[in-house]
Write an enzyme that holds these catalytic residues in place. Structure first.
Site, PDB file in Angstrom:
ATOM      1  N   TYR A 251       0.842  -1.203   0.000  1.00  0.00           N
ATOM      2  CA  TYR A 251       0.000   0.000   0.000  1.00  0.00           C
ATOM      3  C   TYR A 251       0.878   1.255   0.000  1.00  0.00           C
ATOM      4  CZ  TYR A 251      -2.862   3.752   1.879  1.00  0.00           C
ATOM      5  OH  TYR A 251      -3.468   4.963   2.078  1.00  0.00           O
TER       6      TYR A 251
HETATM    7  O1  LIG Z   1      -1.916   7.062   7.959  1.00  0.00           O
HETATM    8  C1  LIG Z   1      -2.155   6.480   6.931  1.00  0.00           C
HETATM    9  O2  LIG Z   1      -1.749   6.873   5.874  1.00  0.00           O
HETATM   10  C2  LIG Z   1      -2.937   5.200   6.942  1.00  0.00           C
HETATM   11  O3  LIG Z   1      -3.711   5.155   8.121  1.00  0.00           O
HETATM   12  C3  LIG Z   1      -4.419   3.959   8.320  1.00  0.00           C
HETATM   13  O4  LIG Z   1      -3.492   2.911   8.550  1.00  0.00           O
HETATM   14  P1  LIG Z   1      -3.138   2.568  10.056  1.00  0.00           P
HETATM   15  O5  LIG Z   1      -2.476   3.726  10.726  1.00  0.00           O
HETATM   16  O6  LIG Z   1      -2.393   1.290  10.039  1.00  0.00           O
HETATM   17  O7  LIG Z   1      -4.584   2.434  10.723  1.00  0.00           O
HETATM   18  P2  LIG Z   1      -5.318   1.193  11.400  1.00  0.00           P
HETATM   19  O8  LIG Z   1      -5.317   0.023  10.523  1.00  0.00           O
HETATM   20  O9  LIG Z   1      -6.619   1.687  11.871  1.00  0.00           O
HETATM   21  O10 LIG Z   1      -4.397   0.860  12.640  1.00  0.00           O
HETATM   22  C4  LIG Z   1      -4.254   1.802  13.692  1.00  0.00           C
HETATM   23  C5  LIG Z   1      -3.314   1.252  14.739  1.00  0.00           C
HETATM   24  O11 LIG Z   1      -3.916   0.120  15.350  1.00  0.00           O
HETATM   25  C6  LIG Z   1      -3.008  -0.974  15.323  1.00  0.00           C
HETATM   26  N1  LIG Z   1      -3.811  -2.210  15.207  1.00  0.00           N
HETATM   27  C7  LIG Z   1      -4.472  -2.485  14.066  1.00  0.00           C
HETATM   28  C8  LIG Z   1      -5.225  -3.621  13.965  1.00  0.00           C
HETATM   29  C9  LIG Z   1      -5.292  -4.502  15.029  1.00  0.00           C
HETATM   30  O12 LIG Z   1      -5.945  -5.571  14.977  1.00  0.00           O
HETATM   31  N2  LIG Z   1      -4.634  -4.189  16.175  1.00  0.00           N
HETATM   32  C10 LIG Z   1      -3.877  -3.069  16.291  1.00  0.00           C
HETATM   33  O13 LIG Z   1      -3.280  -2.832  17.353  1.00  0.00           O
HETATM   34  C11 LIG Z   1      -2.090  -0.720  14.153  1.00  0.00           C
HETATM   35  O14 LIG Z   1      -0.839  -1.330  14.342  1.00  0.00           O
HETATM   36  C12 LIG Z   1      -1.981   0.787  14.191  1.00  0.00           C
HETATM   37  O15 LIG Z   1      -0.979   1.179  15.052  1.00  0.00           O
HETATM   38  C13 LIG Z   1      -5.284   3.633   7.117  1.00  0.00           C
HETATM   39  O16 LIG Z   1      -5.878   2.358   7.240  1.00  0.00           O
HETATM   40  C14 LIG Z   1      -4.544   3.738   5.823  1.00  0.00           C
HETATM   41  O17 LIG Z   1      -5.437   3.583   4.756  1.00  0.00           O
HETATM   42  C15 LIG Z   1      -3.891   5.082   5.795  1.00  0.00           C
HETATM   43  O18 LIG Z   1      -3.231   5.317   4.631  1.00  0.00           O
END
Ligand SMILES: O=C(O)[C@H]1O[C@H](OP(=O)(O)OP(=O)(O)OC[C@H]2O[C@@H](n3ccc(=O)[nH]c3=O)[C@H](O)[C@@H]2O)[C@H](O)[C@@H](O)[C@@H]1O
Length: 439
Positions: A251
Site C-alpha cells: 500500500y
Molecule cells: O496514515 C495512513 O496513511 C494510513 O492510516 C491507516 O493505517 P493505520 O495507521 O495502520 O490504521 P489502522 O489500521 O486503523 O491501525 C491503527 C493502529 O492500530 C493498530 N492495530 C491495528 C489492527 C489490530 O488488529 N490491532 C492493532 O493494534 C495498528 O498497528 C496501528 O498502530 C489507514 O488504514 C490507511 O489507509 C492510511 O493510509
C-alpha cells in the site's frame, strides 16, 4: 480466452478475486466425441456471452480491458443518456462567484464524503465518482451516497480505470479541480489482494492524470497520499523533507509510486499537483476496516481485540487525525492550488508540485485509544496483546505539519478523546449498541 489474456488484466479492485475461466481446463480433456460436443457447446455459449457483452444494451463502461474488469467485478451500472448528463452537469455547476467545479473521486468513501459536503456547502460545484467496491460494507457507502444526494451531490458510479467515462465527464464539464481520493486503502489487506492496489492506486491514478492532462482547461489536482510513505523511518516527527524510500507495505509503495508519478505529470504536462499525506484519519462515517472502528464494534459485542505491541513491549502509536481537521487541510490545499499550466496535452510553463503532511502532531499509543473507547462505550475491552505482525504495519507515525501551516494555515484542533466521542455518538446512532449487524 487464454489464461495469458486473463493474466494481462492489470488488477482486481476491492475484494474481487479474478477466477480463471472454467473452460480452459476443459479444452484439454480427451478427444472423445462427448468432449467434442462439450467443446462446441462451450464455444457456442462463449459466442453468446461475447455478443451479450458487446451489445449496446449492456453498455456500462468503456471497451478497455481494465474497464471490462470493473464491469465483471463491480457490476458497474450503466452511464450515459440525457438524464444522466443533466445530473452530471447540475451537480458540477458552480453556485457562487469565484467558486470551483470539483470532481471528487472516491466520493462515497470516508474522506470523500466529508470533503464533498464541505465543498458543496460553500457553493462549489461537486461531482462525485465512485466504484462502490466491496472492500468494506457497500451499504455504508450507499448511506454516505444518500447523505450526499440530500446535499445535491450526484455520484457517478464508475471506476477511475474507465477511460471513456472519465473523458465523458471532462467533456461534459470543465472541472477547475480534481480531488482524487479513490484508492485501495488499508495497509494489511495488501498482502491478501496486492493487485487491487496496483489497479486503483497506480493504474487508476495514471488514467486520471491522462484525462486531466488532455483536458482543456487542465484542472489542478489534489490527491491522497499517505503517512505510510515514511515506512521504517525512525526520525520523528516525520517531515516532508525526510526520505520515503523504505515502505513497509505494498500500500505504502503504491502511494509513494503515486508521488513519483505526480512528479512526472507535473514535469511533462504542466499539471498542478498537490499530494496530501493523511495520518490515520478517523471520525463519523469512517472506514470499518480501521482499528478504532472495528475495536468499537468488537468491544460492544464482547469480542476480544488484538492490540499490537512492538519488540520488547515497545509501544505502537499513531498520529490519529480527526476528519474535520483533514477536511480543513484538503480545502486549504485546494484553495492554494495554482492553475495547471498546460492544455490539451501540452505544457506551457512550470506548474506547482507540492506534498503536505496532514496529521495531528500528537501520537497516541493504541492501548490508550482502547482505554478512551472503553470509557466512551462504558464497556471493558477484552484485550489480547499481540506482537506487531510483519504485514505492513509500522511502529509509530508522527507528523510535522509546519509546511501545511505555513502554506494554508493548517492547524488541527481535535484531540483523540474529543474526536472519538463524536465517532462513538455517530456509531451508536448508525448501528445501535451492537445489536444491528454490520459487515
Ligand atoms: O496514515 C495512513 O496513511 C494510513 O492510516 C491507516 O493505517 P493505520 O495507521 O495502520 O490504521 P489502522 O489500521 O486503523 O491501525 C491503527 C493502529 O492500530 C493498530 N492495530 C491495528 C489492527 C489490530 O488488529 N490491532 C492493532 O493494534 C495498528 O498497528 C496501528 O498502530 C489507514 O488504514 C490507511 O489507509 C492510511 O493510509
Amino acid at each position: 480466452m487464454s489464461s495469458s489474456h486473463m493474466d494481462n488484466i492489470p488488477s482486481t479492485p476491492g475484494k474481487f478475486k479474478m477466477e480463471k475461466s472454467p473452460y480452459i481446463h476443459r479444452f484439454r480433456l480427451h478427444y472423445s466425441s462427448l468432449a467434442k460436443l462439450t467443446f462446441w457447446s462451450f464455444v457456442f455459449m462463449g459466442l453468446i456471452l461475447v455478443f451479450f457483452f458487446k451489445s449496446p444494451s449492456s453498455k456500462s463502461t468503456s471497451s478497455s480491458s481494465s474497464s471490462d474488469l470493473s464491469r465483471r467485478s463491480l457490476k458497474t451500472t450503466s452511464w450515459g443518456g440525457p438524464v444522466w448528463e443533466k445530473r452530471v452537469k447540475s451537480s458540477a455547476r458552480i453556485r457562487t462567484r469565484n467558486g470551483f467545479s470539483v470532481l471528487v473521486t472516491g466520493a462515497a468513501g470516508f474522506v470523500g464524503t466529508h470533503v464533498s459536503v464541505a465543498l458543496k456547502r460553500r457553493g462549489d460545484g461537486v461531482l462525485g465518482l465512485d466504484n462502490f467496491n466491496d472492500y468494506y460494507d457497500p451499504n455504508l457507502k450507499r448511506s454516505r451516497q444518500s447523505l450526499l444526494e440530500r446535499s445535491g451531490i450526484f455520484i457517478v458510479e464508475g471506476d477511475i480505470n474507465d477511460v471513456a467515462l472519465l473523458n465523458k465527464l471532462f467533456d461534459l464539464n470543465p472541472f477547475t479541480h480534481v480531488v482524487h481520493l479513490a484508492a485501495q486503502a488499508g495497509v494489511r489487506y495488501a498482502m491478501e489482494n496486492p493487485s487491487s492496489y496496483v489497479h486503483s492506486n497506480i493504474a487508476g491514478f495514471v488514467n486520471l492524470l491522462e484525462t486531466c492532462k488532455n483536458s482543456n482547461p487542465q484542472p489542478a489536482i489534489i490527491w491522497a497520499s499517505s503517512s505510510s510513505v515514511y515506512g521504517l523511518n525512525t526520525k520523528v516527527p516525520f517531515s516532508e523533507k525526510d526520505r520515503t524510500d523504505q515502505p513497509a507495505s505494498l500500500y505504502a509503495a503504491t502511494k509513494k509510486a503515486g508521488e513519483e508519478i505526480a512528479h512526472t505529470y507535473n514535469h511533462i504536462y504542466g499539471l498542478s499537483l498537490t499530494g496530501l499525506r493523511f495520518f490515520t484519519v478517523y471520525g463519523p462515517w469512517g472506514r470499518p476496516d480501521m482499528a478504532y472502528f472495528f475495536f468499537t464494534k468488537d468491544i460492544l459485542r464482547g469480542k476480544s481485540i488484538p492490540i499490537f505491541e512492538a519488540a520488547n513491549h515497545g509501544t505502537v502509536a499513531r498520529d490519529f487525525t480527526y476528519i474535520d481537521d483533514i477536511v480543513k487541510g484538503c480545502l486549504g490545499a485546494l484553495d492554494t492550488a495554482e492553475k495547471s499550466t498546460g492544455s490539451g496535452g501540452k505544457k506551457r510553463g512550470p506548474a506547482q508540485l507540492r506534498v503536505f503532511n496532514l496529521g495531528n502532531t500528537s501520537p497516541v499509543p493504541v492501548s490508550d485509544l482502547v482505554s478512551i473507547l472503553e470509557r466512551l462505550l462504558k464497556v471493558k475491552a477484552k484485550r489480547v496483546v499481540m506482537k506487531l505482525p510483519r504485514n505492513g504495519d509500522v511502529q509509530f507515525t508522527h507528523a510535522n505539519i509546519s509546511f501545511a501551516r505555513r502554506e494554508f494555515g493548517y492547524k488541527p484542533t481535535t484531540d483523540l478523546q474529543t474526536g472519538l466521542k463524536k465517532f462513538v455518538r455517530w456509531y451508536l446512532s448508525y448501528y445501535g449498541s451492537g445489536k444491528k449487524s454490520e459487515q
